[in-house]
Every structure is written in C-alpha cells, then in structure tokens.
Write a protein that holds these residues in place. Structure first.
Motif, PDB file in Angstrom:
ATOM      1  N   LEU A 191       0.815  -1.207   0.000  1.00  7.93           N
ATOM      2  CA  LEU A 191       0.000   0.000   0.000  1.00  7.93           C
ATOM      3  C   LEU A 191       0.853   1.263   0.000  1.00  7.93           C
ATOM      4  O   LEU A 191       0.460   2.286  -0.567  1.00  7.93           O
ATOM      5  CB  LEU A 191      -0.942  -0.019   1.208  1.00  7.93           C
ATOM      6  CG  LEU A 191      -2.153   0.902   1.137  1.00  7.93           C
ATOM      7  CD1 LEU A 191      -2.998   0.616  -0.091  1.00  7.93           C
ATOM      8  CD2 LEU A 191      -2.996   0.776   2.395  1.00  7.93           C
ATOM      9  N   SER A 192       2.044   1.173   0.600  1.00  7.12           N
ATOM     10  CA  SER A 192       2.920   2.349   0.611  1.00  7.12           C
ATOM     11  C   SER A 192       3.374   2.701  -0.797  1.00  7.12           C
ATOM     12  O   SER A 192       3.425   3.875  -1.166  1.00  7.12           O
ATOM     13  CB  SER A 192       4.145   2.094   1.496  1.00  7.12           C
ATOM     14  OG  SER A 192       3.740   1.988   2.828  1.00  7.12           O
ATOM     15  N   MET A 221       1.769   1.931  -3.565  1.00  3.32           N
ATOM     16  CA  MET A 221       0.598   2.431  -4.271  1.00  3.32           C
ATOM     17  C   MET A 221       0.300   3.873  -3.868  1.00  3.32           C
ATOM     18  O   MET A 221      -0.101   4.690  -4.698  1.00  3.32           O
ATOM     19  CB  MET A 221      -0.608   1.541  -3.984  1.00  3.32           C
ATOM     20  CG  MET A 221      -0.433   0.135  -4.544  1.00  3.32           C
ATOM     21  SD  MET A 221      -1.768  -0.971  -4.059  1.00  3.32           S
ATOM     22  CE  MET A 221      -3.121  -0.276  -5.015  1.00  3.32           C
ATOM     23  N   PHE A 222       0.507   4.180  -2.598  1.00  2.00           N
ATOM     24  CA  PHE A 222       0.240   5.522  -2.088  1.00  2.00           C
ATOM     25  C   PHE A 222       1.222   6.540  -2.676  1.00  2.00           C
ATOM     26  O   PHE A 222       0.837   7.566  -3.225  1.00  2.00           O
ATOM     27  CB  PHE A 222       0.349   5.516  -0.557  1.00  2.00           C
ATOM     28  CG  PHE A 222      -0.061   6.803   0.094  1.00  2.00           C
ATOM     29  CD1 PHE A 222      -1.379   7.010   0.467  1.00  2.00           C
ATOM     30  CD2 PHE A 222       0.864   7.806   0.333  1.00  2.00           C
ATOM     31  CE1 PHE A 222      -1.775   8.198   1.061  1.00  2.00           C
ATOM     32  CE2 PHE A 222       0.482   9.000   0.931  1.00  2.00           C
ATOM     33  CZ  PHE A 222      -0.836   9.191   1.294  1.00  2.00           C
TER      34      PHE A 222
END
Lengths: 347, 347
Positions: free
Chosen positions: B280-281, B283-284
């Motif tokens: 998720l990091s 993607m963020f």
C-alpha cells in the motif's frame, strides 16, 4: 535564521540554522508568513517515521518572495506565494499531467538537505514549477491568509481524496478521519456536489466543523459499530464514495466495509503498518476500488484558489491554535495530545 | 440427466443427477450446447476453494431454452441463449447500474442447490434478468458458438479488467496472466484502442495467441526480471494500465510494480492468499489505483455481443481442447497440468 528541527521522537527544537541562499538559477527564497503543523508530522514526532537528528520539518507554508534566481520567470521579489507540500520542476511528463508528486526532480520540504516550512525562510527549488502567486492584498487579511495556507496541503489533499473516492453530484459520501484532512474532505465533497456526507468522528469540536463544512450526518461510533451505523444510514448498502484520511489498518478496514458495492475508497491517509487492513477478497467480491495516494496539490491550486478567494470554500476553521515560531514544540505537543486539531505557526 | 460433480480435490465425476424442473415462474430450463472449464474452477479442483462432496460445477454455458416459467418474457422455447457466470434478477438497483454481480437475488452456477454449467441442462433463475438471446443461426456455426461462449465469462472478465485498468485510446497496457482471461484482456485492450500491449507470459502457445489478439510485446521473464523488462519497454515508467488476471500475491506485486505512477491495476484474478501482495505504501507514493473484481459480464454482453457476431473480436482461440461431457475429468486434468489453456465441453 531560526527554524524548527527534530532531534529524536518528542524532541522538537527551534534553533539557529544557516540562512538559505540561492543555489540554482531556478530557486527563490521565501520569507515564511504562515506555516503549520500537519497530522503527518506527528508520525515523525512519535518516532514512527525516521528522521536524522537535527533534520528540518514542516511542509506547509506561504510567504513573500525575497530573492529570485536568474531563470525564475513567474514569481518576483515581493510576491505573496503559497507552496504545495512538494516542489516539482513543472516541465516533466508527470508535472504536465498534474501528478507533480511523481516529478523526478521533485522533493519534500524538510527532507535531508532542504529547508522546512516551520522556519523563518525557505529556499524553494524550481520556483516556477512549484509556487503559486496569491493576490497581494490577501497579506493583510488574516482569516484569508489562514484559509490560503490550507491550500499547501490539507485542502488539496481532501480534494484528492474526494476525487479518488469518485464523489460526484448527488453522491453519498462517508469520511473516515476527523483530522484536518478528513474535514477538508468533507468540504471538498460538498464542493463537488455530494448530496449526503457522513462524517465519522467522536470529538464534538471536530464534528461541529464537519457539520459546518457540509456533513449531513455524524457517526460517533468506532469499528464495527460505526460500520453498522453507516449501513443503517444508507439503506444497508454503504456509501458510494468513501474518503480515508487516517492511514491505519483499522481505518482502512472501516473504509472498505462502509463502501457500497461498485464504489471507491479515496485514500490519502499515509499508510502505516505492514498489514494494510485491506481485505482484497471483500474488495474483489464487491468491486470496491481504491484510488488516491500522496496528493498532487500543485495541480489543484489553480482550481481551488479562486474558490478560497471568493469564499466559496473556507477551510480556515481547521486551524484552532496559533503559536509563534519559538513555540512550535508546544504546538506538536498539543496536536499529539489532540488538544489542538491543527496548529498555525506565525514566524 | 448427466452432470459434472466434485467430490473432493482432484475427484471430478460425471454422474446421474435429478433432471432440473421449473421452480419459479421466472425460471427457464436451458439444454446446454456448449460449456467449458474455467481457470477459477481449478481452485476447487485443487482444494483451494472448499466444495461440498457432490456439488455441481461449471459457470459458463450457452444453450437452447427448453421450457419457460409463466412470467418469463424475454426468451422463449427454442431460443439460443448465453448465460453470464452469475444469475441476477434484472430489477434491483445494482442490476440497473450494471453491477449484476452484487444483485441481492443473484447467485453463482454450481453453488449448493443450483445446477452447474458442466452438465446436460440448467435451471436458470430470473431468466429475463440473466440470459441474453443469440441469433438462431449461430447454432450452426461451430467457431462462432465457441466465440460466443467466451462471453459467459472470460471475454467479459477481460473487458472488466481493461476498464478497471483504465485502458483508453493510445494507452500502454501490460497484462499479467497468460490464461484465457489475460488473453481476453489483451483482446479487450486492443478493442478499447490501446497503442501498446505488453503480455507477460512464458508459454509460446499462449503468447502466440496474445500476439494474435493484439499484444505488441511479450515479456517471458518472471518476477523482478519481468518488472525490469516492462520498465525498459516503457522508458522506465511502467504501463498506464495493468491487467491483473491471476490473483496470487506474486502476480499482484508484479502488477503494481509495473504500473506507471498515476496509473491503475485492473484486477480480475480471484484473490488467493491472506497476504495480498499489495504494498500500500508503494501504491500511495505513486498514486496507483486498484479497480476491478468479479466482472458483471451481464452488463457487458449488449456491448460485446455485436463485436463477436461481426468478427471484430474473436476470443475462440482461447479454447484449445474439446471434450465431451463424460470426459470432463480429463479436461480438468489437462488444465491443471497446463497442457490445455481452456477446455470446451460439448455435452
């Protein structure tokens, strides 16, 4: 000059640091007029994000241009300008597409070797690609200056979340997170025409701002009880568009669980925790999208600035405590203890 | 009648089961003309998805309407029809929005108590909301029948992935997964106007189909080497639109890592593994979106059907082995051992 530095978790100092100087022909120096403390600064403050001892901090500021490099064209000495929370060259593919946060020449204020916003002045690289000029007369309007400062991060980030969540006219929106970004997400959702805006939050001071910003419903419960409450408010289906403005496992799980099938989570809470709280099977079965990330607020400034100037949106209420530069450490403490929502700094 | 049942992992049987009968006024009975085995059936076959001993299986079929309930309006006895892989009532909010997979009255062929597609006949609930009528003369065109069968799942699922990935005219697309869905994703991406389509796959038989379907480049490497190869093909940036048609941790990781900043992963591979492979990091930081899920192929049938009928798209090459109903267990074996790409069943 004086500037805020971080030496260790909970060890914020205001110290003498070298005066910034023009290094590249595309630099300008900005004398900071307003800065602030961000919820994401607390990750460094609490030691969850590593910092080098003595590193600068603060990524939101506006100020007056004091000196310009030889190649700067779009801003001049004396201009009032606002800085987005990253600098960007303004010329690469990503900048052209409005994703300045992916600019290969970009960077984050307060990263090693750069100035931070919580200080007296900042060397701004790629000034033409980074800064946005503000009307000179705003400098004498205290309320307006504060509202404009929100464009450096939280207002643009709330807007990014609303876009990622797919907010459109008539939509039902839910907002996870009652910090400044979540509240700005409420404001952005209203601006984009949401019909119903459900704010999740327990602190009356914050939910009152949410209501003033356009929230039609407030859910004070947490976890599964909050999910049940949102479902009840939405005929059992959940919200079309969900803004996630926290970044923890729990908040991400809540966000997914309150999203209507086929809807989107717009996430702008910086992710923390190696497990993300994302249940991909749930998202798959229900066709829930996840969009967002670090907000290219520079791209949104031209659109949001006129609305702040003419009062269509006024994010200034998210600032509820003002400190001078020397008292920045108190500001961190107040935000960490949640006695302040967002701290304004007036160097 | 005869139908395929699953008794335990690797224990597929073709047995006598009760003939289906009309139970509701909105039902029809369909005599199956073509069915097939799906890559997702292999999860049950291998024991990764639980099934009750004796449960039916198969969710892709087309056939002739044999009997209709009293309230059925849109299809009549003798009609050639195709079934999407879920049934849906055609009247709820979700069906109206084109998200039939979320229909509260919907269900999946082969779920407990329902017929599966890999049998002689199927009771179809909510026939008007579920089935799509095909031209009668298609019944005598073997190649066309096979192509039309792909509309029951893999072609519509590939299209869903392409939409989720945000494929548009001129886009650079990468496709993770060389199964029938991934290949149909290539076909869908070309149909939507992608300029460059990079197919990831090592099996020449499959990548040849990918090229025939419109892939401009093939990457045979896996894992990090594959990521490097895609980056090299895309000026270091990755693809705007990435189709994820596998559903494992590794494939999801690859998909995210080869997506250009600001791009989207369109995922249609059924997720397996509690850890999802999603960072998720990453993607963020790079504003990578994730969209997709179980494909509402019923919604896409009206759009895709004319293109299959006039030959604009022909997904039939994904079927490379044909078995009779009694030999369905051999078909599973062939797909499990990857000696067949996708098995056509002619009851």
């Amino acid at each position: 000059m004086r500037a805020t530095t971080i030496h260790a978790p909970f060890d914020m100092r205001v110290e003498d640091v070298p005066d910034p100087v023009i290094q590249e022909a595309t630099d300008v120096l900005v004398r900071v007029v307003r800065a602030c403390i961000c919820g994401s600064d607390l990750w460094a403050y609490r030691g969850a994000s590593a910092r080098r001892p003595g590193q600068r901090i603060g990524h939101e500021f506006l100020g007056i241009v004091e000196e310009t490099g030889a190649e700067v064209r779009d801003v001049a000495r004396g201009d009032l300008v606002v800085a987005p929370f990253v600098w960007s060259d303004g010329t690469c593919d990503y900048c052209a597409e409005g994703l300045q946060t992916s600019c290969p020449n970009g960077g984050f204020w307060g990263s090693v070797g750069s100035d931070g916003g919580q200080g007296e002045a900042v060397r701004v690289p790629f000034a033409d690609g980074t800064l946005v000029k503000l009307p000179a007369d705003a400098a004498s309007d205290d309320r307006l200056l504060t509202a404009l400062l929100a464009l450096s991060d939280v207002m643009g980030t709330g807007h990014h979340a609303a876009l990622g969540a797919g907010v459109r006219k008539g939509a039902t929106v839910a907002v996870v997170g009652d910090g400044a970004v979540g509240l700005c997400g409420v404001l952005a959702a209203r601006r984009l025409g949401a019909e119903r805006i459900i704010a999740l939050g327990r602190h009356t001071a914050r939910t009152d701002i949410a209501r003033a910003f356009g929230a039609t419903d407030v859910v004070a419960e947490r976890g599964e009880a909050a999910e049940a409450a949102v479902r009840e408010l939405t005929g059992g289906q959940g919200a079309h568009a969900v803004i996630e403005a926290v970044g923890t496992e729990q908040s991400m799980r809540t966000a997914v669980n309150i999203t209507r099938d086929g809807g989107s989570v717009g996430h702008v809470g910086v992710p923390h925790g190696s497990h993300t709280g994302l249940d991909l099977s749930v998202m798959f079965d229900r066709n829930i999208a996840l969009r967002g990330g670090v907000a290219p607020v520079r791209a949104y400034l031209p659109e949001l600035l006129p609305d702040v100037l003419d009062g269509t949106i006024d994010p200034s209420p998210v600032f509820d405590l003002t400190v001078g530069l020397e008292d920045v450490p108190d500001g961190y403490r107040a935000m960490d203890e949640r006695t302040a929502l967002k701290v304004l700094v007036t160097p």
